[in-house]
Design an enzyme around this catalytic site. Structure first.
Site, PDB file in Angstrom:
ATOM      1  N   THR A  74       0.850  -1.018   0.105  1.00 34.95           N
ATOM      2  CA  THR A  74       0.053  -0.129  -0.050  1.00 34.95           C
ATOM      3  C   THR A  74       0.880   1.243   0.094  1.00 34.95           C
ATOM      4  O   THR A  74       1.623   1.292   0.889  1.00 34.95           O
ATOM      5  CB  THR A  74      -0.978  -0.084   1.036  1.00 34.95           C
ATOM      6  OG1 THR A  74      -1.530  -1.357   1.484  1.00 34.95           O
ATOM      7  CG2 THR A  74      -1.593   1.108   1.196  1.00 34.95           C
ATOM      8  N   LYS A 134      -7.846   1.584  -3.042  1.00 38.08           N
ATOM      9  CA  LYS A 134      -7.641   1.221  -1.692  1.00 38.08           C
ATOM     10  C   LYS A 134      -7.632   2.010  -0.777  1.00 38.08           C
ATOM     11  O   LYS A 134      -8.581   1.741   0.355  1.00 38.08           O
ATOM     12  CB  LYS A 134      -6.105   0.478  -1.613  1.00 38.08           C
ATOM     13  CG  LYS A 134      -5.362   0.495  -0.501  1.00 38.08           C
ATOM     14  CD  LYS A 134      -5.442  -0.893   0.288  1.00 38.08           C
ATOM     15  CE  LYS A 134      -5.145  -0.964   1.584  1.00 38.08           C
ATOM     16  NZ  LYS A 134      -5.399  -2.188   2.312  1.00 38.08           N
ATOM     17  N   LYS A 147      -2.065   4.918   8.637  1.00 36.83           N
ATOM     18  CA  LYS A 147      -1.048   5.016   7.485  1.00 36.83           C
ATOM     19  C   LYS A 147      -1.730   5.301   6.211  1.00 36.83           C
ATOM     20  O   LYS A 147      -1.795   6.126   5.378  1.00 36.83           O
ATOM     21  CB  LYS A 147      -0.339   3.761   7.226  1.00 36.83           C
ATOM     22  CG  LYS A 147       0.423   3.657   5.879  1.00 36.83           C
ATOM     23  CD  LYS A 147       1.092   2.436   5.557  1.00 36.83           C
ATOM     24  CE  LYS A 147       1.581   2.112   4.295  1.00 36.83           C
ATOM     25  NZ  LYS A 147       2.012   0.879   3.712  1.00 36.83           N
TER      26      LYS A 147
HETATM   27  P1  NAD Z   1       5.754  -5.869   7.477  1.00 33.29           P
HETATM   28  O1  NAD Z   1       6.582  -4.867   8.230  1.00 33.29           O
HETATM   29  O2  NAD Z   1       5.396  -7.110   8.245  1.00 33.29           O
HETATM   30  O3  NAD Z   1       6.412  -6.445   6.250  1.00 33.29           O
HETATM   31  C1  NAD Z   1       7.489  -5.675   5.702  1.00 33.29           C
HETATM   32  C2  NAD Z   1       8.599  -6.485   5.078  1.00 33.29           C
HETATM   33  O4  NAD Z   1       9.531  -5.751   4.300  1.00 33.29           O
HETATM   34  C3  NAD Z   1       9.274  -6.615   6.397  1.00 33.29           C
HETATM   35  O5  NAD Z   1       9.588  -8.354   6.450  1.00 33.29           O
HETATM   36  C4  NAD Z   1      10.808  -6.040   6.100  1.00 33.29           C
HETATM   37  O6  NAD Z   1      12.060  -6.404   6.621  1.00 33.29           O
HETATM   38  C5  NAD Z   1      10.826  -6.106   4.657  1.00 33.29           C
HETATM   39  N1  NAD Z   1      11.550  -4.873   3.902  1.00 33.29           N
HETATM   40  C6  NAD Z   1      11.788  -3.640   4.284  1.00 33.29           C
HETATM   41  N2  NAD Z   1      12.471  -2.868   3.436  1.00 33.29           N
HETATM   42  C7  NAD Z   1      13.039  -4.017   2.501  1.00 33.29           C
HETATM   43  C8  NAD Z   1      13.745  -3.981   1.550  1.00 33.29           C
HETATM   44  N3  NAD Z   1      14.604  -2.885   1.054  1.00 33.29           N
HETATM   45  N4  NAD Z   1      14.111  -5.053   0.829  1.00 33.29           N
HETATM   46  C9  NAD Z   1      13.464  -6.331   1.089  1.00 33.29           C
HETATM   47  N5  NAD Z   1      12.760  -6.371   2.315  1.00 33.29           N
HETATM   48  C10 NAD Z   1      12.411  -5.079   2.967  1.00 33.29           C
HETATM   49  O7  NAD Z   1       4.375  -5.256   6.819  1.00 33.29           O
HETATM   50  P2  NAD Z   1       3.250  -5.957   6.417  1.00 33.29           P
HETATM   51  O8  NAD Z   1       2.246  -6.042   7.692  1.00 33.29           O
HETATM   52  O9  NAD Z   1       3.513  -7.148   5.826  1.00 33.29           O
HETATM   53  O10 NAD Z   1       2.602  -4.809   5.319  1.00 33.29           O
HETATM   54  C11 NAD Z   1       3.311  -4.886   3.990  1.00 33.29           C
HETATM   55  C12 NAD Z   1       2.327  -3.974   3.292  1.00 33.29           C
HETATM   56  O11 NAD Z   1       1.129  -4.360   3.002  1.00 33.29           O
HETATM   57  C13 NAD Z   1       2.344  -2.616   3.524  1.00 33.29           C
HETATM   58  O12 NAD Z   1       2.389  -1.793   2.393  1.00 33.29           O
HETATM   59  C14 NAD Z   1       1.071  -2.502   4.319  1.00 33.29           C
HETATM   60  O13 NAD Z   1       0.381  -1.226   4.339  1.00 33.29           O
HETATM   61  C15 NAD Z   1       0.178  -3.463   3.516  1.00 33.29           C
HETATM   62  N6  NAD Z   1      -0.982  -4.171   4.140  1.00 33.29           N
HETATM   63  C16 NAD Z   1      -0.886  -4.782   5.393  1.00 33.29           C
HETATM   64  C17 NAD Z   1      -1.999  -5.246   5.728  1.00 33.29           C
HETATM   65  C18 NAD Z   1      -1.971  -5.913   7.123  1.00 33.29           C
HETATM   66  O14 NAD Z   1      -2.815  -6.255   7.885  1.00 33.29           O
HETATM   67  N7  NAD Z   1      -0.616  -6.138   7.844  1.00 33.29           N
HETATM   68  C19 NAD Z   1      -3.080  -5.222   5.285  1.00 33.29           C
HETATM   69  C20 NAD Z   1      -3.499  -4.559   4.186  1.00 33.29           C
HETATM   70  C21 NAD Z   1      -2.226  -4.122   3.510  1.00 33.29           C
END
Ligand code: NAD
Length: 288
Positions: free
Chosen positions: A93, A168, A243
């Site tokens: 997102t 979204k 966010k």
């Molecule tokens: P998270 O923080 O658990 O996962 C993100 C991952 O990206 C982490 O493991 C981190 O180490 C990795 N990362 C960061 N920078 C990096 C890089 N340069 N190279 C490789 N890996 C890297 O977050 P999440 O909850 O999995 O969310 C991910 C996305 O999904 C976000 O954009 C969030 O807004 C969206 N989202 C999350 C949810 C939810 O319920 N968690 C729901 C809908 C959408």
């Protein structure tokens, strides 16, 4: 298909595992060793650099925290590194402007690329029941759809590049407004001496009915099981709602849209998430 997967956190971990289950050869990269180890346990091949994971991939999927990271990963490790003809899918997102900028750069280098943010949380990511809102050309959508189907229950083409992100943030702005309104109504009903269950029985079949009431009621013990029944643990964290509201207000400003309730919702969640970012967003009822 050989698919590079970058970002194996709460969401990406389950999504990559579902691609493995669908028979794909998933090449995983994350900065976190723990996330990478979990992906390996789920059947992915672990790589120590995003560029290595992408080098031989037919498709690249990313699930990263924000737009700045998405832009930097695509500019440094994906565009020009993934083989010509690979299809690129960013499921994070992020802001509409960055999504459009990254997709334009990818297209300029000859790739098909979509923005494909999701609706649904960690349980839906693990269960393969996400909804994907996809922006990009019809051709890019067609190629992405086959891959997204393995991770979701619905894949919807929202139009041109960036329109997935637009859908979204419009949806989540509406959700925030709706949840605050639902919480206000239950709080006022209580002050007026109206039992919560009785108000639910009436309003859920009247014109105030909405998803925040009938599928995700902020009052414990009322309506179907929801995070309020678990002391507001799990579900959709207030910090993530904040966010999305920030992204929505950024988009409102750049597009000139008038969103007074979206703005007020952001202010309300800014204050709430400062100390309660981990609680489900329906816990906003505690502030009323
Ligand atoms: P998270 O923080 O658990 O996962 C993100 C991952 O990206 C982490 O493991 C981190 O180490 C990795 N990362 C960061 N920078 C990096 C890089 N340069 N190279 C490789 N890996 C890297 O977050 P999440 O909850 O999995 O969310 C991910 C996305 O999904 C976000 O954009 C969030 O807004 C969206 N989202 C999350 C949810 C939810 O319920 N968690 C729901 C809908 C959408």
């Amino acid at each position: 298909m050989k698919i590079a997967f970058i970002g194996l956190g709460n969401m990406g971990g389950g999504m990559a595992a579902n691609l493995v289950k669908a028979g794909h050869d998933v090449r995983a990269f994350d900065l976190s060793d723990a996330a990478l180890a979990a992906a390996k346990d789920a059947g992915c091949t672990a790589f120590t650099a995003a560029s290595e994971a992408c080098a031989d991939a037919e498709a690249v999927v990313s699930m990263l925290p924000n737009g700045a990271i998405v832009k930097s990963v695509y500019e440094s490790d994906v565009i020009g590194t993934a083989p010509a003809g690979a299809v690129l899918l960013d499921c994070s997102t992020i802001d509409v402007a960055t999504a459009r900028e990254v997709i334009a750069a990818a297209q300029g280098a000859g790739y098909d690329m979509v923005d494909a943010p999701v609706s649904g949380g960690i349980a839906a990511a693990n269960g393969g029941t996400l909804t994907f809102m996809v922006g990009g050309t019809a051709e890019a959508f067609g190629r992405a759809e086959v891959i997204l189907n393995a991770m979701g229950k619905a894949v919807i083409h929202a139009g041109d590049a960036g329109n997935g992100q637009a859908a979204k943030i419009c949806n989540n702005m509406l959700l925030a407004v709706q949840m605050i309104g639902t919480a206000e109504a239950f709080s006022m009903a209580d002050k007026l001496g109206l039992d919560a269950q009785t108000f639910y029985d009436i309003s859920s079949v009247s014109s105030g009915q909405c998803w925040s009431m009938t599928s995700y009621c902020p009052v414990p013990g009322v309506g179907p099981q929801s995070p309020s029944d678990n002391d507001y643990q799990g579900g959709f964290a207030s910090a993530l709602m904040l966010k999305d509201l920030r992204l929505a207000m950024e988009a409102a400003e750049t597009s000139g849209a008038s969103t007074p309730l979206g703005k007020h919702s952001q202010e309300i969640y800014e204050e709430f998430a400062a100390d309660n970012g981990g609680l489900d967003f329906s816990a906003i009822i505690k502030t009323l």
